[in-house]
Design a protein around this motif. Structure first.
Motif, PDB file in Angstrom:
ATOM      1  N   GLU A  20       0.823  -1.206   0.000  1.00 23.48           N
ATOM      2  CA  GLU A  20       0.000   0.000   0.000  1.00 23.48           C
ATOM      3  C   GLU A  20       0.857   1.256   0.000  1.00 23.48           C
ATOM      4  O   GLU A  20       0.642   2.173  -0.806  1.00 23.48           O
ATOM      5  CB  GLU A  20      -0.934  -0.006   1.205  1.00 23.48           C
ATOM      6  N   PHE A  93      -7.921   0.002  -1.658  1.00 21.66           N
ATOM      7  CA  PHE A  93      -7.166  -1.237  -1.838  1.00 21.66           C
ATOM      8  C   PHE A  93      -8.002  -2.460  -1.439  1.00 21.66           C
ATOM      9  O   PHE A  93      -8.881  -2.379  -0.575  1.00 21.66           O
ATOM     10  CB  PHE A  93      -5.886  -1.230  -0.997  1.00 21.66           C
ATOM     11  N   LYS A 113      -6.638  -1.807  -6.769  1.00 22.41           N
ATOM     12  CA  LYS A 113      -6.804  -0.417  -6.314  1.00 22.41           C
ATOM     13  C   LYS A 113      -7.833   0.267  -7.211  1.00 22.41           C
ATOM     14  O   LYS A 113      -7.706   0.259  -8.436  1.00 22.41           O
ATOM     15  CB  LYS A 113      -5.484   0.335  -6.365  1.00 22.41           C
ATOM     16  N   GLU A 115      -9.662   3.408  -8.757  1.00 19.65           N
ATOM     17  CA  GLU A 115      -9.371   4.796  -9.094  1.00 19.65           C
ATOM     18  C   GLU A 115     -10.295   5.267 -10.218  1.00 19.65           C
ATOM     19  O   GLU A 115     -10.286   4.693 -11.311  1.00 19.65           O
ATOM     20  CB  GLU A 115      -7.920   4.962  -9.572  1.00 19.65           C
TER      21      GLU A 115
END
Length: 286
Positions: A20, A93, A113, A115
């Motif tokens: 992360e 995440f 992840k 986005e």
């Protein structure tokens, strides 16, 4: 293989935190899509596959991107089965449990992840990742020798199990055709087949756990179940052998019956020990 799974779960917070923090240092990962995520592959030597999925349609919008090649065939395939299992955290995440990758045939974990309407999936080679974080020490040559030994031993035990079963079959068939049927010719094939079954179970477990990795989860209950099943099979074979000895001694009408009594006493002791073992393991799991 179990040691890698165990090492990951013991150091999961360290592994997940490392990934992360490192990924967040890149900022928006979607900006790296134009360069096929080359920067990520340079930083993460354990990273072996990246692909992008549209969060709304669940369709893969990018090809499968490997460190040294690109596979266009995976593009436009629905990945809804992946999105249904994702447990995305507040920071975007999500991490999967270790599994064997169909694309790379290695033990890996997938980190995703989210986005801007996209979900970027990253497959990490678990062995290399654990080595990078010093959670395991691995020697490739020794691992290859160990894998080869398990493969040879498991296959050899499987051959022995098959030979035992075939022996019991041909021995019984030969005696039937020769009309040579007595207690010995009936019980002998049963004992051989029972031992063959016990050896096959042991062979199957060795190959599944150490070679083909059918199960990655280290579960002590499975090991107890295997040991109990193996001992039960051996006990059945011993009980049949004892019964055969009793019949043979009884037909002789001599004073050797005490030997059969010793055998029965030994089997009773094994049964008692097995009962105590099962009781203690079940009590421990409660």
């Amino acid at each position: 293989m179990k040691e890698y799974i165990g090492a990951y779960f013991q150091g999961r917070e360290q592994v997940n935190g490392f990934i992360e923090d490192s990924v967040l240092n890149f900022g928006a990962l979607s900006a790296l899509e134009e360069e096929n995520f080359a920067s990520l592959f340079q930083v993460f030597k354990s990273l072996e596959l990246i692909y992008v999925v549209d969060a709304d349609t669940s369709v893969q919008s990018s090809p499968n991107i490997y460190p040294n090649r690109i596979d266009e065939t995976a593009k436009d395939i629905s990945r809804s089965y992946l999105l249904d299992r994702l447990e995305i955290k507040e920071n975007g995440f999500a991490f999967t449990a270790p599994y064997k990758s169909a694309a790379t045939q290695t033990l890996c974990i997938t980190v995703s992840k989210k986005e801007d309407g996209k979900i970027i999936f990253m497959d990490f080679d678990l062995k290399r990742l654990l080595e990078r974080l010093k959670l395991i020490e691995r020697h490739a040559t020794f691992d290859s020798v160990q894998l080869s030994f398990y493969l040879f031993t498991g296959a050899f035990m499987g051959i022995i199990a098959l030979a035992a079963v075939l022996y019991s079959l041909f021995d019984f068939a030969g005696n039937v055709m020769a009309l040579n049927l007595d207690i010995h010719t009936i019980f002998k094939p049963i004992i051989a087949a029972t031992l063959g079954l016990a050896i096959f179970d042991l062979s199957k477990t060795v190959l599944e756990q150490e070679v083909f990795y059918k199960s990655y989860v280290k579960n002590s209950k499975d090991e107890v179940k295997l040991l109990t099943k193996f001992l039960f099979t051996i006990l059945i074979a011993l009980a049949i052998e004892t019964l055969m000895v009793v019949f043979k001694i009884a037909m002789k009408e001599d004073g050797e019956m005490i030997n059969a009594l010793y055998l029965m006493g030994g089997i009773a002791l094994i049964i008692l020990s097995l009962a105590v073992f099962i009781y203690l393991t079940q009590r421990k799991s409660c």
